[in-house]
Design an enzyme around this catalytic site. Sequence first.
Site, PDB file in Angstrom:
ATOM      1  N   ASN A  71      56.090  23.748  52.555  1.00 24.59           N
ATOM      2  CA  ASN A  71      56.475  24.103  51.185  1.00 24.59           C
ATOM      3  C   ASN A  71      57.374  23.053  50.534  1.00 24.59           C
ATOM      4  OD1 ASN A  71      55.838  26.100  49.275  1.00 24.59           O
ATOM      5  ND2 ASN A  71      57.906  26.950  49.388  1.00 24.59           N
ATOM      6  N   GLU A 179      59.669  36.146  47.086  1.00 23.81           N
ATOM      7  CA  GLU A 179      60.646  36.065  48.180  1.00 23.81           C
ATOM      8  C   GLU A 179      61.192  37.473  48.390  1.00 23.81           C
ATOM      9  OE1 GLU A 179      61.771  33.917  50.312  1.00 23.81           O
ATOM     10  OE2 GLU A 179      61.244  31.909  49.566  1.00 23.81           O
ATOM     11  N   TYR A 289      67.677  27.703  55.644  1.00 21.21           N
ATOM     12  CA  TYR A 289      68.292  26.674  54.812  1.00 21.21           C
ATOM     13  C   TYR A 289      69.467  25.956  55.478  1.00 21.21           C
ATOM     14  CZ  TYR A 289      65.455  28.343  50.902  1.00 21.21           C
ATOM     15  OH  TYR A 289      64.415  28.679  50.085  1.00 21.21           O
TER      16      TYR A 289
END
Length: 314
Positions: A71, A179, A289
């Site tokens: 992505n 999401e 992340y």
Amino acid sequence: MASAGAGCLPAIRRIAVFGGTHGNELSGVFLVRHWLKERAEIQRPTLEVQPFLSNPAAVQRCARYVDCDLNRAFTAESLSMLPNDSLPYEVKRAQEINRLFGPKDSENAYDLAIDLHNTTSNMGNCLIMKTSKDDFTIQMINYIKNTLIHDNCQVLLLENPAVQYGAIRTVAKHSVGLEIGPQPQGVVRANILANMRKLVNSALDFTHFYNEGKEFPPCTLDVYRAFEKVDYPRDSEGQIIAVIHPQLQDNDWKQLKPGDPSFLTLDGKTIPYNGSSAVYPVFVNEAAYYEKESAFLLTQKVTLKANSMKVCKT
């Protein structure tokens, strides 16, 4: 009767539904696998809907990716690399997907991409859009929010270059990212899967009604526009030295004011948010992340406008 001022836009026929872009985000994996076998649920008379398992090698490993993040691979640089054996698996996959559903930024690209993701953050039902200037996408998301009003959908706008990336959904002319969370990596929760399913079907319903000639009046849409990512505090060697503060944890979409706690060091010291104005953090403490040096994204509330809209009859 159509109003004289309604914008006339092309029909949206070909729709890609991407699941498993990250192989350990399992709601999309389960739904796409189901829809590949049982397509009746996502069929609409005016649509050609193609469910697609984006990263099967990562799905097989139940990992986010094999070599690099798929992505983030839909950039001009990655898509233009010459084929060779040394290319990362996800770059090869991105080029293949671009051939199947693009080419990106071309007239031959699919009309709409719906990309299915899970997050470990307390984001609830989040719809991601890439631009504030797409009347079709604004109208579609407004329809979804109004149809599923009790499901409390929030909208994240990733238009600022500081927070943009080469997402798979950008291969199509229009796009929306889902999401849905919180859900741990490698796990399926029934309620999260059900929410994702409703959002996809609502998007397909809207597009079908639009293709049939339904006119949508002007609308406004409240969104959270991301403008900056905040990294964890680190030492001189780059090691994280503080965690998300308990008062910030699980408080995605809630106001964070200057001076409010944001991090807590292992010595027990609170580190406050030192911005100049109130913001709304999202993707707080997202597991995926950490490697991207992002503890959370900062957003501001803005209101978008879309003109009235109907399909062009040919």
